[in-house]
Design an enzyme around this catalytic site. Structure first.
Site, PDB file in Angstrom:
ATOM      1  N   SER A  77     -23.049  28.755   5.666  1.00 27.65           N
ATOM      2  CA  SER A  77     -24.286  28.857   5.706  1.00 27.65           C
ATOM      3  C   SER A  77     -25.033  27.427   4.837  1.00 27.65           C
ATOM      4  O   SER A  77     -24.440  26.307   5.239  1.00 27.65           O
ATOM      5  CB  SER A  77     -25.000  29.822   5.035  1.00 27.65           C
ATOM      6  OG  SER A  77     -26.238  30.138   5.460  1.00 27.65           O
ATOM      7  N   HIS A  91     -23.738  28.506  11.001  1.00 33.94           N
ATOM      8  CA  HIS A  91     -24.610  29.516  12.104  1.00 33.94           C
ATOM      9  C   HIS A  91     -25.944  28.958  11.977  1.00 33.94           C
ATOM     10  O   HIS A  91     -26.309  27.930  11.585  1.00 33.94           O
ATOM     11  CB  HIS A  91     -24.627  30.929  11.308  1.00 33.94           C
ATOM     12  CG  HIS A  91     -25.523  31.019  10.088  1.00 33.94           C
ATOM     13  ND1 HIS A  91     -26.755  31.226  10.033  1.00 33.94           N
ATOM     14  CD2 HIS A  91     -24.893  31.145   8.849  1.00 33.94           C
ATOM     15  CE1 HIS A  91     -27.184  31.129   8.699  1.00 33.94           C
ATOM     16  NE2 HIS A  91     -26.228  30.923   7.805  1.00 33.94           N
TER      17      HIS A  91
END
Length: 161
Positions: A96, A119
């Protein structure tokens, strides 16, 4: 304030010149800005002061599940503007927001058992349709910036992300 980074300095000898040099090692472990970075002037300033308190190349070891994307963006910018070489070594996980920070490295190294997770950005929003629209526009903007930086830094095969 809970710091998610820690500095260490070691002395090394340049194999070519024989001169002693200081190596700066930065460890980023855990959640990035778990307490808060948003609307926090102290934490970014402290990180920047510590970054600029020394000279020479930096080795950044990352093992983080991610965290605050605003904090990651600021750290990315600070490391990108640092005048020395920044070598990023992903120790276990750069997920992330930590994957954004990893892209600030002059070089990025991963072992065969390390992982990087990239993501689409996520958020929680509350309000009427105009508030939801603002949240969606923000997510689109963040996703676009992240994708542009990743594409500029690494070659990845599109796999339907």
């Amino acid at each position: 304030m809970k710091k998610f980074w820690n500095w260490k300095k070691t002395k090394t000898v340049n194999q070519e010149t024989g001169q002693e040099a200081e190596e700066r090692i930065l460890f980023m472990n855990g959640v990035i800005a778990e307490d808060s970075w948003f609307d926090d002037d102290v934490t970014p300033a402290l990180f920047k002061d510590e970054l600029n308190a020394g000279t020479g190349d930096i080795t950044l070891w990352i093992n983080s599940p991610g965290g605050d994307c605003v904090a990651a963006a600021q750290i990315f910018n600070m490391l990108s503007e640092y005048p020395g070489k920044v070598t990023v070594k992903i120790d276990g996980l750069a997920a992330s927001a930590a994957s954004v920070i990893a892209m600030a490295g002059t070089e990025v190294w991963m072992s065969p058992v390390s992982m990087m997770m990239i993501h689409n950005p996520a958020t929680v929003a509350w309000g009427d349709h105009s508030e939801m629209k603002k949240a969606m526009e923000l997510l689109d903007a963040v996703a676009g910036l992240t994708q542009e930086e990743l594409e500029a830094r690494i070659r990845i095969r599109e796999i339907g992300i």
